[in-house]
Structure formats: structure tokens, C-alpha cells
Design an enzyme around this catalytic site. Structure first.
Site, PDB file in Angstrom:
ATOM      1  N   GLU A 289       1.296  13.186  -4.218  1.00 31.77           N
ATOM      2  CA  GLU A 289       1.812  12.856  -5.557  1.00 31.77           C
ATOM      3  C   GLU A 289       2.220  14.111  -6.321  1.00 31.77           C
ATOM      4  OE1 GLU A 289      -0.055   8.642  -7.162  1.00 31.77           O
ATOM      5  OE2 GLU A 289      -0.527  10.442  -8.271  1.00 31.77           O
ATOM      6  N   HIS A 310      -8.852   9.984  20.023  1.00 34.05           N
ATOM      7  CA  HIS A 310      -8.617   8.893  20.980  1.00 34.05           C
ATOM      8  C   HIS A 310      -7.493   7.976  20.503  1.00 34.05           C
ATOM      9  CE1 HIS A 310     -12.346   9.848  23.255  1.00 34.05           C
ATOM     10  NE2 HIS A 310     -12.608  10.433  22.104  1.00 34.05           N
ATOM     11  N   LYS A 424       6.360  -0.206  -9.209  1.00 35.30           N
ATOM     12  CA  LYS A 424       5.733  -0.950 -10.309  1.00 35.30           C
ATOM     13  C   LYS A 424       6.787  -1.742 -11.068  1.00 35.30           C
ATOM     14  CE  LYS A 424       1.932   2.204 -11.437  1.00 35.30           C
ATOM     15  NZ  LYS A 424       1.453   3.142 -12.432  1.00 35.30           N
TER      16      LYS A 424
HETATM   17  O1  PA5 Z   1      -2.490  10.238 -10.165  1.00 34.50           O
HETATM   18  C1  PA5 Z   1      -2.110   9.337 -10.878  1.00 34.50           C
HETATM   19  O2  PA5 Z   1      -1.746   9.552 -12.029  1.00 34.50           O
HETATM   20  C2  PA5 Z   1      -2.088   7.903 -10.403  1.00 34.50           C
HETATM   21  O3  PA5 Z   1      -2.491   7.769  -9.092  1.00 34.50           O
HETATM   22  C3  PA5 Z   1      -3.017   7.085 -11.277  1.00 34.50           C
HETATM   23  O4  PA5 Z   1      -4.296   7.623 -11.212  1.00 34.50           O
HETATM   24  C4  PA5 Z   1      -3.042   5.638 -10.854  1.00 34.50           C
HETATM   25  O5  PA5 Z   1      -1.747   5.100 -10.866  1.00 34.50           O
HETATM   26  C5  PA5 Z   1      -3.933   4.833 -11.790  1.00 34.50           C
HETATM   27  O6  PA5 Z   1      -3.491   4.949 -13.096  1.00 34.50           O
HETATM   28  P1  PA5 Z   1      -4.346   4.521 -14.330  1.00 34.50           P
HETATM   29  O7  PA5 Z   1      -5.591   5.351 -14.362  1.00 34.50           O
HETATM   30  O8  PA5 Z   1      -3.472   4.753 -15.516  1.00 34.50           O
HETATM   31  O9  PA5 Z   1      -4.691   3.062 -14.141  1.00 34.50           O
END
Ligand code: PA5
Length: 451
Positions: A289, A310, A424
Site C-alpha cells: 500500500e 513444498h 470501494k
Molecule cells: O492502511 C490503510 O489505510 C487501510 O488499509 C485501512 O487501514 C483500511 O482500509 C481500514 O480503514 P479504516 O480504519 O478507516 O476502517
């Protein structure tokens, strides 16, 4: 020192690291001076229970809430996804192993399970069976407070709590970790009167494990969160100086960069301890990310050895040569069991009798290392002395800072995640969420044409 980096098997020529010096130092300074892209999300660099990003008294409130939950329940359901889930689960398995919920707990720890990280009703139903008639509490965790997966799970577990304890009783068992001011979860928590904890503005999801996001589930599960924070502080001090020859964060970031230039665009984080499986999941989110932007980045994958030798072992040894490997090796096992002697020796295993499993695991690691290097897979080794609370905090910071330096070397902003929004938006449109009406017809027509 509990973390050591060995790059002797990365196949670097003597000048290569030196010739990245200018770039890695610039990236390091960019991070330290807080002048780089995404610099309003650098809370992880100064995170401390006394620092401003914790609301006053927050750290002590986390510990008090953990004690209260341990007293009122046998099970905690921690609801969250991505950065609001992966770190706490990684921590509990890092320190308690794969069966952390079943083995004896320290510090009054209780069972902690995770929900809201998928949209599977089967998963929720199995979890309900695990809770059974036992007392349980819920920690709902969402920085934005609007994420679909945890919102769905929270509705379901809130309803179960209310059926079991009544509305008032349920309130006393719900703990919300979210933004200090905004988002649907903040509004709901205030309207209902839940105890709340704050995800600081300066801390993105994948950098939030050392806030209430991770610390509350960790403490409920019996971890010593003072030791975790001490590990973090020790790492922050150790990797503070810009010195490529002695700062392993810089050496790791520079080596990853060289690997990428050589076409080694996939990093496999491998381990030989099942307790590190979830740490690998946390690492994948952190790296993917943060770095995977602007058509750049090293793609992070994980391998759990010897299990995966394996399965994907064949590809690592002999498939397309686009890989490099970073081995996470733990020197001291939580316990050491020896192979029993069997006079009949029908299985032919007496060559190993009396040898400890840790010794055998180490020989497997050494043998694999040489085989993979021979097969054209450069290997880096990160050695930890053992898996404990302190070392979790230390390793988290080690990876955070490596990532920060690596991403600035690549020229990407490591602290946003614009790509996560695309699925999303489509999902919201297909589900008929208000505000997404314009997209729905187009998406449905495209799906009809291909499904
Ligand atoms: O790293 C990030 O920002 C995302 O992976 C969020 O943690 C994830 O989408 C969850 O978001 P939120 O805490 O707003 O529900």
C-alpha cells in the site's frame, strides 16, 4: 541488539551499495526533516505514550480498559480491516504463536478473535459458535469510521451483545477506536456512549499498530504493551543516525533498491516460524500500500517455510528470475523439542535423533539459503534473537523506517493509498449506496457483457 541484517548473500558487487549512498542519504534526510511527500502522516516517527498524538492519559486508559475487558469477558472480538486489523493479529501471533488463543496467557490475557476483515457470513457464523454462551466484548476499530466490512460485522455483533446483555449492558462491552472527531463510528459511539480511543490524525492505518488500534487488543490478549513501546523506542534510537555503513534500515532500503534495478521486482519475506505468518501479512500491506504507486514498487509476497518449500519452493528455485528473498530468522525458539530415538528406525530418522527441532530448522534455513542463491535468488537475512513483546515493537519500527526510506528513494508518496478506493466505489455503486447512482448502470452493463 535484537535485529541483525546480513546482506552477504545479496550478490552485490563491492561498489554497488556505495553508489546508492547519495540517494539513500537524501531519502533518509527527506524523511527525518519531514519535508517529503505525505509528511502530514509521520506520526509513527515520534509515537510515544507521552507524545501529543495520544490524547492525554490515552495509554493508561488503554491498559485500564484491557483489565476491564479481561474482567468482564472471556472473549474479545476485535472488528477492523487492513491497518485496523493486521498489526494486532500479527502481534498476538508473534508473541503467542499460532495457537495464541488456546495456550496459557500472561497478564490475565483472554481470547482475542478478529472480525470485519471479510464479508463472509460463514466466518461470522463460526465465530459465533466459538463465542457460544461465553461472555464477550467488542472492540470496533475504524479510522475513517465508514469502512463497509467492519461496519457490517459491528452491526451483527452489536445486535448479539444487545440480545445477550440488553442495550445498557451492551454499551458497557463496546469499545470504539476511531478518529477523534469525524466519521460515522465517532458519531455512533458518542450517541450511544461507548468508551472510545483515538486513531491520531497523523497516523495512517498501516502505521497505527502502536496506537489504541493495536495496543488495546494486544493488552487484552495479555501482551505487555510497555515492553512493546520500549522496543519501538529502542529501534527509533538505533536507526536515527544517517550512516549507510552502520544503519541497517538504510542498508536494507538501499539493497532493495538495487534489487529492483536488477529486475528483482518481487520480494519474498520468508520465515521459518509459523508465529511469523501474520507478521508477513502485516508486512505485505505495509509495503504494497505504501510503495505500489505511479507504476513503481517492489511487489511483496510471503513464504512460510518449511511449509511452502513444498509448494512455491519449486518456483523460487527455478521459475522466472524476478525474485529476491528476505529471510526473517529467529535465533531462539520459544521451546526446544528433540527428535526421539527409535530403536526400530523403520522411518530411517535415527540420523536426527537427539537433535533439536530448532537445530534442524536452522539446517533447513541454511540449506535453502544456499540453494536459492545458487538458483539466482539473492538472499537477505534479518535475524531476531527471539519473539517477544519488545522485539515486536522494534521490528515494526525497523520495517516502517525502511519503507519510508525505500519509498522516498523510488519517489513515491508512501503515506496515501488512492488505489484502495477504486474497488470501494464500484462496490458501493453496485450495492446501491446513495451518492453512487451515476456509476451503477454503467457497471452493471459492463458486468452483463462479461459474466
Ligand atoms: O492502511 C490503510 O489505510 C487501510 O488499509 C485501512 O487501514 C483500511 O482500509 C481500514 O480503514 P479504516 O480504519 O478507516 O476502517
Amino acid at each position: 541488539m535484537s535485529i541483525k541484517l546480513n546482506i552477504n548473500n545479496a550478490g552485490l558487487r563491492s561498489h554497488e551499495l556505495d553508489q546508492t549512498r547519495f540517494l539513500v542519504e537524501a531519502a533518509f534526510h527527506n524523511l527525518e526533516s519531514k519535508q517529503g511527500a505525505g509528511n502530514d502522516f509521520l506520526g509513527w516517527m515520534d509515537m510515544d505514550e507521552t507524545a501529543a498524538q495520544f490524547a492525554p492519559g490515552e495509554f493508561e486508559r488503554i491498559k485500564a480498559a484491557a483489565k476491564k475487558i479481561q474482567g468482564q469477558s472471556q472473549v474479545l472480538i476485535a472488528i477492523g480491516i487492513g491497518g485496523s486489523y493486521l498489526g494486532a493479529r500479527a502481534a498476538l501471533e508473534f508473541t503467542g504463536g499460532s495457537f495464541y488463543n488456546q495456550v496459557a496467557k500472561r497478564n490475565g490475557g483472554i481470547e482475542v478473535y478478529f472480525a470485519g476483515n471479510n464479508i463472509s457470513s460463514a466466518y461470522v457464523s463460526y465465530l459465533m459458535q466459538i463465542i457460544g454462551d461465553r461472555d464477550f466484548s467488542v472492540n470496533v476499530i475504524s479510522k475513517s469510521g465508514t469502512t463497509t466490512e467492519p461496519a457490517v460485522a459491528f452491526r451483527i455483533f452489536k445486535e448479539k451483545l444487545e440480545q445477550k446483555y440488553g442495550k445498557e449492558g451492551a454499551k458497557d462491552r463496546i469499545y470504539a477506536t476511531t478518529d477523534a472527531k469525524k466519521g460515522a463510528l465517532r458519531g455512533l459511539a458518542e450517541a450511544e456512549g461507548y468508551e472510545t480511543f483515538v486513531v491520531p490524525d497523523t497516523t495512517g492505518g498501516r502505521f497505527s499498530v502502536l496506537t489504541a488500534v493495536g495496543l488495546l487488543p494486544m493488552a487484552v490478549g495479555g501482551m505487555d504493551i510497555d515492553a512493546v513501546m520500549q522496543g519501538y523506542r529502542d529501534a527509533r534510537a538505533r536507526y536515527a543516525v544517517c550512516d549507510l555503513d552502520n544503519n541497517d534500515v538504510m542498508r536494507y532500503a538501499a539493497t532493495r533498491f538495487i534489487m529492483m534495478l536488477k529486475g528483482k521486482k518481487i520480494e519474498i519475506l520468508s520465515n521459518y516460524e509459523p508465529a511469523l505468518t501474520q507478521f508477513g501479512e502485516w508486512y505485505k500491506q505495509l509495503m504494497a500500500e505504501s510503495e505500489g504507486k505511479d507504476q513503481k514498487g517492489v511487489f511483496p509476497v510471503t513464504a512460510n517455510f518449511t511449509t511452502d518449500l513444498h509448494s512455491i519452493g519449486q518456483f523460487i528455485q527455478d521459475g522466472s528470475r524476478t525474485l529476491f528473498e528476505t529471510v526473517l530468522w529467529v535465533e531462539k525458539s520459544a521451546c526446544d523439542i528433540a527428535v526421539p530415538h527409535d530403536p526400530a528406525n523403520v522411518d530411517g530418522l535415527n540420523f536426527a535423533s537427539g537433535k533439536t527441532m530448532q537445530f534442524m530448522n536452522e539446517q533447513a534455513m541454511h540449506g535453502t539459503l544456499l540453494a536459492h542463491v545458487d538458483g539466482g535468488v539473492p538472499n537477505l537475512i534479518i535475524t531476531l534473537d527471539e519473539l517477544n513483546d519488545h522485539n515486536f515493537g522494534e521490528l515494526v519500527f525497523f520495517f516502517w523506517k525502511t519503507l519510508g526510506v525505500s519509498a522516498y528513494m523510488l519517489g513515491v508518496n508512501p503515506f496515501n493509498q488512492p488505489g484502495v478506493e477504486d474497488y470501494k466505489k464500484n462496490m458501493f455503486a453496485l450495492l446501491g449506496k446513495p451518492g453512487y447512482e451515476d456509476m451503477k448502470a454503467d457497471l452493471e452493463a459492463r458486468l452483463n457483457a462479461v459474466l
